[in-house]
Design a protein around this motif. Structure first.
Motif, mmCIF file in Angstrom:
data_model
loop_
_atom_site.group_PDB
_atom_site.id
_atom_site.type_symbol
_atom_site.label_atom_id
_atom_site.label_comp_id
_atom_site.label_asym_id
_atom_site.label_seq_id
_atom_site.Cartn_x
_atom_site.Cartn_y
_atom_site.Cartn_z
ATOM 1 N N LEU A 170 -6.684 -10.583 -2.669
ATOM 2 C CA LEU A 170 -6.759 -9.146 -2.954
ATOM 3 C C LEU A 170 -5.456 -8.446 -2.575
ATOM 4 C CD1 LEU A 170 -10.403 -8.481 -1.721
ATOM 5 C CD2 LEU A 170 -9.614 -8.404 -4.102
ATOM 6 N N ALA A 171 -4.962 -8.716 -1.389
ATOM 7 C CA ALA A 171 -3.703 -8.091 -0.955
ATOM 8 C C ALA A 171 -2.553 -8.553 -1.819
ATOM 9 C CB ALA A 171 -3.436 -8.413 0.512
ATOM 10 N N TRP A 172 -2.585 -9.807 -2.244
ATOM 11 C CA TRP A 172 -1.538 -10.344 -3.125
ATOM 12 C C TRP A 172 -1.490 -9.576 -4.439
ATOM 13 C CZ3 TRP A 172 -1.017 -12.776 -7.845
ATOM 14 C CH2 TRP A 172 0.138 -13.538 -8.040
ATOM 15 N N LEU A 173 -2.659 -9.264 -5.004
ATOM 16 C CA LEU A 173 -2.699 -8.468 -6.233
ATOM 17 C C LEU A 173 -2.131 -7.073 -5.998
ATOM 18 C CD1 LEU A 173 -6.184 -9.418 -7.756
ATOM 19 C CD2 LEU A 173 -3.935 -9.873 -8.772
ATOM 20 N N ALA A 174 -2.482 -6.479 -4.876
ATOM 21 C CA ALA A 174 -1.969 -5.138 -4.570
ATOM 22 C C ALA A 174 -0.456 -5.150 -4.442
ATOM 23 C CB ALA A 174 -2.606 -4.610 -3.290
ATOM 24 N N GLU A 175 0.088 -6.205 -3.853
ATOM 25 C CA GLU A 175 1.534 -6.310 -3.711
ATOM 26 C C GLU A 175 2.227 -6.426 -5.064
ATOM 27 O OE1 GLU A 175 2.017 -9.704 -1.264
ATOM 28 O OE2 GLU A 175 1.309 -8.705 0.580
ATOM 29 N N ARG A 176 1.509 -6.866 -6.077
ATOM 30 C CA ARG A 176 2.077 -7.019 -7.405
ATOM 31 C C ARG A 176 1.715 -5.871 -8.328
ATOM 32 N NH1 ARG A 176 2.382 -10.853 -4.452
ATOM 33 N NH2 ARG A 176 3.903 -12.543 -4.697
ATOM 34 N N GLY A 177 1.355 -4.750 -7.751
ATOM 35 C CA GLY A 177 1.230 -3.521 -8.515
ATOM 36 C C GLY A 177 -0.139 -3.199 -9.044
ATOM 37 N N VAL A 178 -1.156 -4.016 -8.720
ATOM 38 C CA VAL A 178 -2.518 -3.697 -9.153
ATOM 39 C C VAL A 178 -3.032 -2.537 -8.317
ATOM 40 C CG1 VAL A 178 -4.888 -4.552 -9.257
ATOM 41 C CG2 VAL A 178 -2.990 -6.028 -9.975
ATOM 42 N N ASP A 179 -3.492 -1.491 -8.974
ATOM 43 C CA ASP A 179 -3.957 -0.295 -8.266
ATOM 44 C C ASP A 179 -5.237 -0.549 -7.491
ATOM 45 O OD1 ASP A 179 -2.010 1.821 -9.356
ATOM 46 O OD2 ASP A 179 -2.787 0.900 -11.191
ATOM 47 N N HIS A 180 -6.152 -1.321 -8.082
ATOM 48 C CA HIS A 180 -7.453 -1.560 -7.456
ATOM 49 C C HIS A 180 -7.822 -3.036 -7.589
ATOM 50 C CE1 HIS A 180 -8.062 2.759 -7.141
ATOM 51 N NE2 HIS A 180 -7.823 2.883 -8.440
ATOM 52 N N PRO A 181 -7.448 -3.880 -6.636
ATOM 53 C CA PRO A 181 -7.945 -5.261 -6.641
ATOM 54 C C PRO A 181 -9.451 -5.274 -6.378
ATOM 55 C CG PRO A 181 -6.012 -5.012 -5.229
ATOM 56 C CD PRO A 181 -6.487 -3.640 -5.554
ATOM 57 N N VAL A 182 -10.183 -6.119 -7.101
ATOM 58 C CA VAL A 182 -11.644 -6.160 -7.010
ATOM 59 C C VAL A 182 -12.074 -7.601 -6.765
ATOM 60 C CG1 VAL A 182 -13.822 -5.728 -8.213
ATOM 61 C CG2 VAL A 182 -11.876 -4.186 -8.570
ATOM 62 N N LEU A 183 -12.888 -7.813 -5.737
ATOM 63 C CA LEU A 183 -13.404 -9.148 -5.461
ATOM 64 C C LEU A 183 -14.520 -9.467 -6.462
ATOM 65 C CD1 LEU A 183 -13.299 -11.606 -3.565
ATOM 66 C CD2 LEU A 183 -15.089 -10.499 -2.199
ATOM 67 N N ASP A 184 -14.369 -10.571 -7.142
ATOM 68 C CA ASP A 184 -15.341 -10.989 -8.156
ATOM 69 C C ASP A 184 -16.348 -11.940 -7.522
ATOM 70 O OD1 ASP A 184 -16.747 -11.828 -10.364
ATOM 71 O OD2 ASP A 184 -14.983 -12.064 -11.639
ATOM 72 N N THR A 185 -17.530 -11.451 -7.294
ATOM 73 C CA THR A 185 -18.614 -12.260 -6.737
ATOM 74 C C THR A 185 -19.511 -12.822 -7.834
ATOM 75 O OG1 THR A 185 -20.042 -10.322 -6.513
ATOM 76 C CG2 THR A 185 -18.619 -10.872 -4.642
ATOM 77 N N GLY A 186 -19.073 -12.664 -9.076
ATOM 78 C CA GLY A 186 -19.905 -12.988 -10.226
ATOM 79 C C GLY A 186 -20.410 -11.731 -10.898
ATOM 80 N N GLU A 187 -20.302 -10.615 -10.179
ATOM 81 C CA GLU A 187 -20.715 -9.307 -10.696
ATOM 82 C C GLU A 187 -19.741 -8.268 -10.147
ATOM 83 O OE1 GLU A 187 -22.044 -6.414 -9.179
ATOM 84 O OE2 GLU A 187 -22.601 -5.468 -11.076
ATOM 85 N N VAL A 188 -19.071 -7.537 -11.033
ATOM 86 C CA VAL A 188 -18.088 -6.546 -10.592
ATOM 87 C C VAL A 188 -18.384 -5.151 -11.124
ATOM 88 C CG1 VAL A 188 -16.270 -8.298 -10.441
ATOM 89 C CG2 VAL A 188 -16.468 -6.907 -12.524
#
Length: 315
Positions: A170-188
């Motif tokens: 999640l933090a890695w995505l944020a570092e690459r400019g994603v505004d809202h990283p979302v954890l995918d548990t199978g349902e988002v």
């Protein structure tokens, strides 16, 4: 990996309407993994895989405007499927699949871009008709195409939500400019609607049919979801009933494309932005030489990478 072997073949002959390319680098793609695993259709064997390549013109048809030594990329159009592709020192492809480029980017950077950028750009434009200022959900956000789509969408002025199944990314995505990283548990969908109660404007699903119903539930009325890939290897919706499957007022589109969907001037603008540091596409690993292709495939098959895998060809 026994069905991947380095062999000596003749340099492809010159052909009318075809361009022979001296390959300097190529990216790896899931479609090539599926070919090796025997789940691709419409493939003739034996075959040199590879749906993309970057290099220089070695021979070109008269009137093409291409000259020997000119930098080009090639992609799609049944490369590596009905004719030999980019996993080679030299490849020959139809002129329609070739895009001339003017750049000093390193070969391992340029080699990562053709198919990844083409699929991401086509999904955002043809598949979703995404507009600046709109919100975009990317399902499969740590895949190479997902990262490319996030970069292009943010560059074009969109707010980006992207999913990962691993909390550590999640933090890695944020570092690459994603505004809202979302954890995918199978349902988002519920998590997305906590941020956007009415749903997002657009969603790009790269995972496939197992996640598509939930992705659709995250989209607003009159928004669009695009089926743009299948990391799950599942493409088919069985017993499809539109009124039961599609949320009320949500549109479903699909995208699969070709080199023509990435105009030369658009690709050049993207390359210039990468060179200037205004745009970045993560390359996870660069492998040195064709002998490293089995290792690269093993890394791709077992999801050891986050971002693009590239092979640098040595002549």
């Amino acid at each position: 990996m026994d069905n991947l072997r380095v062999v000596a073949l003749p340099i492809p002959p010159e052909r009318d309407g075809w361009v022979r390319i001296r390959v300097e680098a190529f990216g790896l793609n899931r479609s090539e993994l599926k070919l090796r695993l025997g789940v691709s259709v419409g493939v003739e064997f034996p075959r040199v895989p590879g749906i993309e390549a970057a290099g220089t013109v070695d021979a070109a048809p008269a009137g093409s405007g291409l000259v020997p030594g000119q930098k080009v990329v090639a992609m799609m159009g049944d490369m590596g499927r009905t004719y030999d592709g980019g996993y080679a020192e030299y490849t020959s492809v139809p002129l329609s699949q070739v895009v001339p480029v003017d750049t000093d980017l390193p070969w391992e950077v340029l080699g990562a871009l053709p198919e990844m950028v083409q699929t991401a750009y086509g999904s955002l434009t043809i598949g979703l008709d995404l507009k600046p200022g709109q919100s975009l959900l990317i399902r499969g956000g740590t895949s190479s195409v997902g990262l490319a789509a996030a970069a292009l969408a943010a560059w074009r002025g969109s707010t980006v939500l992207a999913t990962t199944r691993q909390a550590g990314r999640l933090a890695w995505l944020a570092e690459r400019g994603v505004d809202h990283p979302v954890l995918d548990t199978g349902e988002v969908a519920s998590a997305v609607r906590e941020l956007y109660p009415d749903g997002v404007d657009a969603a790009l699903d790269l995972v496939g049919t197992p996640t598509l119903p939930d992705t659709l539930r995250a989209v607003r009325v009159h928004g669009t979801a695009c089926f743009g890939g299948s990391l799950s290897n599942q493409y088919t919706v069985r017993d499809f009933s539109p009124n039961e499957y599609l949320p009320r007022g949500v549109r479903l589109a699909g995208y699969f494309g070709d080199a023509a969907d990435l105009p030369r001037d658009v690709f050049q603008e993207i390359l210039d932005a990468v060179a200037a540091g205004r745009l970045a596409f993560p390359v996870d690993r660069v492998y040195d030489g064709l002998e490293q292709v089995p290792r690269a495939h093993d890394d791709m098959e077992h999801d050891r990478a986050t971002g693009k895998l590239v092979v640098r060809v040595r002549h």
